[in-house]
Scaffold this motif. Structure first.
Motif, PDB file in Angstrom:
ATOM      1  N   SER A  95       0.834  -1.205   0.000  1.00 38.46           N
ATOM      2  CA  SER A  95       0.000   0.000   0.000  1.00 38.46           C
ATOM      3  C   SER A  95       0.870   1.257   0.000  1.00 38.46           C
ATOM      4  O   SER A  95       0.589   2.209  -0.724  1.00 38.46           O
ATOM      5  CB  SER A  95      -0.842   0.049   1.280  1.00 38.46           C
ATOM      6  N   LEU A 103      -0.309   6.635  -7.129  1.00 36.54           N
ATOM      7  CA  LEU A 103      -1.333   7.664  -6.923  1.00 36.54           C
ATOM      8  C   LEU A 103      -0.706   9.047  -6.778  1.00 36.54           C
ATOM      9  O   LEU A 103      -0.973   9.945  -7.563  1.00 36.54           O
ATOM     10  CB  LEU A 103      -2.192   7.312  -5.696  1.00 36.54           C
ATOM     11  N   PHE A 133      -2.879  10.700  -1.516  1.00 33.79           N
ATOM     12  CA  PHE A 133      -3.842  10.948  -2.597  1.00 33.79           C
ATOM     13  C   PHE A 133      -5.227  11.000  -1.973  1.00 33.79           C
ATOM     14  O   PHE A 133      -5.714   9.975  -1.475  1.00 33.79           O
ATOM     15  CB  PHE A 133      -3.723   9.774  -3.578  1.00 33.79           C
ATOM     16  N   THR A 136     -11.336   9.948  -1.660  1.00 30.15           N
ATOM     17  CA  THR A 136     -12.503   9.517  -0.871  1.00 30.15           C
ATOM     18  C   THR A 136     -12.857  10.552   0.200  1.00 30.15           C
ATOM     19  O   THR A 136     -11.981  11.154   0.812  1.00 30.15           O
ATOM     20  CB  THR A 136     -12.163   8.181  -0.170  1.00 30.15           C
ATOM     21  N   PRO A 144     -17.130   8.819  -5.945  1.00 31.41           N
ATOM     22  CA  PRO A 144     -16.337  10.038  -5.682  1.00 31.41           C
ATOM     23  C   PRO A 144     -16.860  11.256  -6.431  1.00 31.41           C
ATOM     24  O   PRO A 144     -16.568  12.386  -6.047  1.00 31.41           O
ATOM     25  CB  PRO A 144     -14.924   9.649  -6.141  1.00 31.41           C
ATOM     26  N   LEU A 236     -13.571  14.094 -13.540  1.00 31.59           N
ATOM     27  CA  LEU A 236     -13.419  12.920 -12.677  1.00 31.59           C
ATOM     28  C   LEU A 236     -12.543  11.840 -13.317  1.00 31.59           C
ATOM     29  O   LEU A 236     -11.931  11.018 -12.634  1.00 31.59           O
ATOM     30  CB  LEU A 236     -14.818  12.351 -12.369  1.00 31.59           C
ATOM     31  N   LEU A 240      -9.721   9.003 -11.635  1.00 37.80           N
ATOM     32  CA  LEU A 240     -10.029   7.589 -11.914  1.00 37.80           C
ATOM     33  C   LEU A 240      -8.920   6.940 -12.733  1.00 37.80           C
ATOM     34  O   LEU A 240      -8.628   5.748 -12.572  1.00 37.80           O
ATOM     35  CB  LEU A 240     -11.389   7.451 -12.610  1.00 37.80           C
ATOM     36  N   SER A 241      -8.254   7.708 -13.583  1.00 39.45           N
ATOM     37  CA  SER A 241      -7.171   7.095 -14.364  1.00 39.45           C
ATOM     38  C   SER A 241      -5.958   6.800 -13.483  1.00 39.45           C
ATOM     39  O   SER A 241      -5.184   5.879 -13.771  1.00 39.45           O
ATOM     40  CB  SER A 241      -6.801   7.948 -15.579  1.00 39.45           C
ATOM     41  N   ARG A 247      -4.670  -0.020  -9.063  1.00 41.30           N
ATOM     42  CA  ARG A 247      -5.429  -1.280  -9.146  1.00 41.30           C
ATOM     43  C   ARG A 247      -4.595  -2.355  -9.845  1.00 41.30           C
ATOM     44  O   ARG A 247      -4.642  -3.523  -9.472  1.00 41.30           O
ATOM     45  CB  ARG A 247      -6.740  -1.046  -9.910  1.00 41.30           C
ATOM     46  N   PRO A 317      -9.833  -0.124 -18.568  1.00 43.67           N
ATOM     47  CA  PRO A 317     -10.203  -0.185 -17.149  1.00 43.67           C
ATOM     48  C   PRO A 317     -10.973  -1.458 -16.771  1.00 43.67           C
ATOM     49  O   PRO A 317     -10.739  -2.040 -15.714  1.00 43.67           O
ATOM     50  CB  PRO A 317     -11.060   1.061 -16.948  1.00 43.67           C
ATOM     51  N   GLU A 367      -9.631   0.957  -3.571  1.00 45.97           N
ATOM     52  CA  GLU A 367      -9.372   0.922  -5.021  1.00 45.97           C
ATOM     53  C   GLU A 367     -10.547   0.324  -5.786  1.00 45.97           C
ATOM     54  O   GLU A 367     -10.374  -0.415  -6.756  1.00 45.97           O
ATOM     55  CB  GLU A 367      -8.095   0.136  -5.330  1.00 45.97           C
ATOM     56  N   PHE A 387     -24.539   1.642 -11.863  1.00 48.17           N
ATOM     57  CA  PHE A 387     -24.048   2.180 -10.589  1.00 48.17           C
ATOM     58  C   PHE A 387     -25.129   2.982  -9.870  1.00 48.17           C
ATOM     59  O   PHE A 387     -25.140   3.076  -8.664  1.00 48.17           O
ATOM     60  CB  PHE A 387     -22.850   3.124 -10.831  1.00 48.17           C
TER      61      PHE A 387
HETATM   62  P1  TGC Z   1     -18.393   7.848 -14.921  1.00 46.70           P
HETATM   63  O1  TGC Z   1     -19.416   8.779 -15.522  1.00 46.70           O
HETATM   64  O2  TGC Z   1     -18.499   6.408 -15.247  1.00 46.70           O
HETATM   65  O3  TGC Z   1     -16.935   8.350 -15.286  1.00 46.70           O
HETATM   66  C1  TGC Z   1     -16.557   9.712 -15.183  1.00 46.70           C
HETATM   67  C2  TGC Z   1     -15.445   9.925 -16.185  1.00 46.70           C
HETATM   68  O4  TGC Z   1     -14.320   9.111 -15.799  1.00 46.70           O
HETATM   69  C3  TGC Z   1     -14.012   8.161 -16.840  1.00 46.70           C
HETATM   70  N1  TGC Z   1     -13.624   6.911 -16.171  1.00 46.70           N
HETATM   71  C4  TGC Z   1     -12.371   6.470 -16.156  1.00 46.70           C
HETATM   72  N2  TGC Z   1     -11.260   6.950 -16.726  1.00 46.70           N
HETATM   73  C5  TGC Z   1     -10.125   6.262 -16.533  1.00 46.70           C
HETATM   74  N3  TGC Z   1     -10.071   5.125 -15.794  1.00 46.70           N
HETATM   75  C6  TGC Z   1     -11.171   4.618 -15.199  1.00 46.70           C
HETATM   76  N4  TGC Z   1     -11.080   3.502 -14.457  1.00 46.70           N
HETATM   77  C7  TGC Z   1     -12.387   5.287 -15.367  1.00 46.70           C
HETATM   78  N5  TGC Z   1     -13.666   5.085 -14.934  1.00 46.70           N
HETATM   79  C8  TGC Z   1     -14.403   6.083 -15.442  1.00 46.70           C
HETATM   80  C9  TGC Z   1     -15.281   8.040 -17.643  1.00 46.70           C
HETATM   81  O5  TGC Z   1     -15.025   7.623 -18.954  1.00 46.70           O
HETATM   82  C10 TGC Z   1     -15.818   9.461 -17.579  1.00 46.70           C
HETATM   83  O6  TGC Z   1     -15.080  10.246 -18.500  1.00 46.70           O
HETATM   84  P2  TGC Z   1     -15.806  11.450 -19.301  1.00 46.70           P
HETATM   85  O7  TGC Z   1     -14.713  12.011 -20.149  1.00 46.70           O
HETATM   86  O8  TGC Z   1     -16.910  10.797 -20.063  1.00 46.70           O
HETATM   87  O9  TGC Z   1     -16.300  12.395 -18.253  1.00 46.70           O
HETATM   88  O10 TGC Z   1     -18.382   8.104 -13.360  1.00 46.70           O
HETATM   89  P3  TGC Z   1     -19.343   7.637 -12.219  1.00 46.70           P
HETATM   90  O11 TGC Z   1     -19.470   8.810 -11.293  1.00 46.70           O
HETATM   91  O12 TGC Z   1     -20.590   7.026 -12.778  1.00 46.70           O
HETATM   92  O13 TGC Z   1     -18.486   6.532 -11.442  1.00 46.70           O
HETATM   93  C11 TGC Z   1     -18.026   5.373 -12.018  1.00 46.70           C
HETATM   94  C12 TGC Z   1     -17.318   4.463 -10.978  1.00 46.70           C
HETATM   95  C13 TGC Z   1     -18.302   3.954  -9.945  1.00 46.70           C
HETATM   96  C14 TGC Z   1     -16.744   3.281 -11.747  1.00 46.70           C
HETATM   97  C15 TGC Z   1     -16.200   5.242 -10.298  1.00 46.70           C
HETATM   98  O14 TGC Z   1     -16.693   6.279  -9.544  1.00 46.70           O
HETATM   99  C16 TGC Z   1     -15.330   4.380  -9.404  1.00 46.70           C
HETATM  100  O15 TGC Z   1     -14.364   3.786  -9.871  1.00 46.70           O
HETATM  101  N6  TGC Z   1     -15.613   4.299  -8.061  1.00 46.70           N
HETATM  102  C17 TGC Z   1     -14.726   3.637  -7.104  1.00 46.70           C
HETATM  103  C18 TGC Z   1     -13.906   4.687  -6.377  1.00 46.70           C
HETATM  104  C19 TGC Z   1     -12.552   4.176  -5.968  1.00 46.70           C
HETATM  105  O16 TGC Z   1     -12.059   3.201  -6.462  1.00 46.70           O
HETATM  106  N7  TGC Z   1     -11.893   4.905  -5.081  1.00 46.70           N
HETATM  107  C20 TGC Z   1     -10.551   4.596  -4.711  1.00 46.70           C
HETATM  108  C21 TGC Z   1      -9.930   5.734  -3.944  1.00 46.70           C
HETATM  109  S1  TGC Z   1      -8.158   5.645  -3.810  1.00 46.70           S
HETATM  110  C22 TGC Z   1      -7.876   4.323  -2.823  1.00 46.70           C
HETATM  111  O17 TGC Z   1      -8.715   3.576  -2.461  1.00 46.70           O
HETATM  112  C23 TGC Z   1      -6.464   4.113  -2.455  1.00 46.70           C
HETATM  113  S2  TGC Z   1      -6.156   2.739  -1.456  1.00 46.70           S
HETATM  114  C24 TGC Z   1      -4.575   2.474  -1.974  1.00 46.70           C
HETATM  115  C25 TGC Z   1      -3.713   1.726  -1.096  1.00 46.70           C
HETATM  116  O18 TGC Z   1      -3.560   2.021   0.124  1.00 46.70           O
HETATM  117  O19 TGC Z   1      -3.093   0.805  -1.671  1.00 46.70           O
END
Ligand code: TGC
Ligand code: FAD
Length: 389
Positions: A95, A103, A133, A136, A144, A236, A240-241, A247, A317, A367, A387
């Motif tokens: 991590s 990140l 980073f 959340t 997010p 956003l 996410l990227s 991941r 992704p 993640e 979602f």
């Molecule tokens: P959505 O409308 O689907 O997407 C918004 C924009 O983002 C683009 N996109 C991505 N781009 C790159 N990579 C990805 N994986 C992407 N997923 C989506 C998408 O194309 C869009 O672009 P645009 O140009 O059309 O605006 O967004 P949504 O609000 O519906 O959410 C989608 C969802 C649920 C998949 C997303 O919110 C999500 O992945 N949620 C999970 C959040 C998460 O993983 N958080 C992690 C925080 S960091 C962490 O946990 C660190 S722990 C690390 C450690 O200690 O090791």
């Protein structure tokens, strides 16, 4: 013999190049000699020494898959293997390296100005500085896009208000990448943690990822110059990227926790006598060991395939979602099954299985929870985003 180790049975090493094998064995040696002797103590005390950052930097692990600015510039495969070896020690170690490299550093490397890169990346690569980073928030984890942290323009400056929750390395960090809502959509900011109005407090009483610092960040009128904004991050999709990078590391990392538990358990079953025979000689034991070895091997083949896609620049992704979902889920099953074979001994820190199991509960959630990854795969298959209601 190699065939008597879970990954040796499939001769997984034969799929790696010489450089990748070298990197994996260097990190494995570093984990086993320098870190492993202290892991139980760090887990028990719920801490991770800050000095580890320089140790990680010294062997080139921080931002290792990035180019320039003091980063090693390795393949994605090498980065994945390093994550595997670190997580064979403890998920907290992986991590630390994930958050710093994938990140914090990646966000600056990919979206930052030349000035931001020059200022932060070499220090983050050497471990002289620590990064975090903040995406959340207390009320917005899986979603997010709903974030309430706000950045407002005041003259040429930005003023940030809000809070971030569950932030790895938050209270160790010298610099935070903070994502905030603005009138023009989501933007990222490089925030030195000594900026007035910024504070971080460690979250205590965790039962998982204990050898890792997890914090709450508070931004109370944090005033930053215009140059603090990440100029290339728009919307956003930018944060996410960054998640894709971390991941990907977890796809490999989780297998490290599984391999470590399985190797320790295999050895235990050879020496533990029950009903006058080694535990390893019973069919029920062998069924468990065989099933775990099959799942570990399948996870490894999946990880290697994804590394190939990432190194060729074509990974999507939803493909990373397949790997994160499967490998964390199966690793968790493996470490829990190992715990059963270890009997009562398995509930102590003398053996790694339950420590890894507790850690993997966090890895399953952060993640992107397993449910988010199921829905990402579902969206890719059907075209429907499920979602939201
Ligand atoms: P959505 O409308 O689907 O997407 C918004 C924009 O983002 C683009 N996109 C991505 N781009 C790159 N990579 C990805 N994986 C992407 N997923 C989506 C998408 O194309 C869009 O672009 P645009 O140009 O059309 O605006 O967004 P949504 O609000 O519906 O959410 C989608 C969802 C649920 C998949 C997303 O919110 C999500 O992945 N949620 C999970 C959040 C998460 O993983 N958080 C992690 C925080 S960091 C962490 O946990 C660190 S722990 C690390 C450690 O200690 O090791
Ligand atoms: P929630 O989003 O509230 O989810 C709760 C449950 O609801 C889950 O099972 C989830 O899958 C489910 N759920 C949510 N939405 C749906 C839906 N649409 N359909 C079906 N089910 C749904 N974040 C950072 O930004 N930076 C960090 O460095 C960081 N480090 C972390 C370290 C640790 C140890 C932990 C535990 C977390 C960390 N996180 C970090 C936060 C992590 O990314 C979030 O915990 C994660 O994204 C889930 O958010 P949540 O905890 O708010 O759960």
């Amino acid at each position: 013999a190699a065939t008597r180790t879970p990954l040796g049975l499939l001769d997984i090493d034969s799929l790696l190049g010489e450089e990748e094998r070298d990197i994996a064995s260097t990190v494995r040696r570093f984990v086993d000699t320098t870190l492993r002797p202290h892991i139980a103590e760090w887990f028990e005390s719920g801490s991770l020494p800050r000095d580890l950052a320089r140790e990680f930097g010294r062997i080139g692990l921080l931002g290792m898959h990035l180019d320039g600015y003091g980063c090693a510039g390795t393949t994605a495969l090498s980065y994945g293997l390093a994550c595997l070896e670190l997580e064979a020690g403890d998920s907290g170690l992986r991590s630390f390296v994930s958050v710093q490299g994938s990140l914090s550093m990646f966000s600056i490397h990919r979206f930052g100005s030349e000035e931001q890169k020059q200022e932060w990346l070499p220090r983050l690569a050497s471990g002289d500085a620590i990064g975090c980073f903040g995406l959340t928030e207390p009320d917005f984890g899986s979603n997010p896009g709903g974030m309430r942290t706000r950045a407002k323009r005041v003259g040429d400056d930005w003023v940030l208000d809000g809070s971030k929750m569950w932030i790895t390395n938050g209270s160790l960090a010298d610099v935070a990448t903070v994502w905030a809502q603005t009138d023009e959509g989501v933007r990222g900011f490089v925030v030195p943690t000594d900026t007035p109005g910024f504070s971080a407090s460690a979250i205590s009483r965790k039962l998982s990822l204990r050898a890792s610092v997890t914090s709450e960040l508070v931004l109370d009128g944090v005033r930053l110059p215009a140059s603090a904004e990440l100029p290339e991050a728009r919307g956003l999709g930018a944060p996410l990227s960054c998640l894709n990078e971390a991941r990907f590391g977890i796809v490999f990392g989780a297998l490290g926790a599984a391999r470590d538990s399985l190797e320790a358990t295999l050895e235990y079953t050879e020496h533990r006598e029950v009903f006058d025979r080694p535990l390893a000689a019973f069919q029920l034991t062998q069924e468990k060991l065989a099933n775990m070895t099959v799942e570990l091997g399948k996870g490894m083949l999946l990880a290697l395939h994804l590394a190939g896609l990432k190194d060729s620049g074509s990974i999507r992704p939803e493909q990373i979602s397949v790997g994160k979902l499967n490998n964390v889920r199966e690793a968790l099953r493996i470490v829990r099954e190992c715990r059963t074979l270890l009997g009562a001994s398995g509930i102590t820190l003398e053996y790694p299985a339950l420590r890894h199991a507790n850690n993997l509960e966090s890895v399953l959630t952060y993640e992107g929870t397993s449910e988010m990854h199921l829905l990402s795969i579902g969206k890719a298959l059907t075209g429907h985003a499920a979602f939201r209601a």
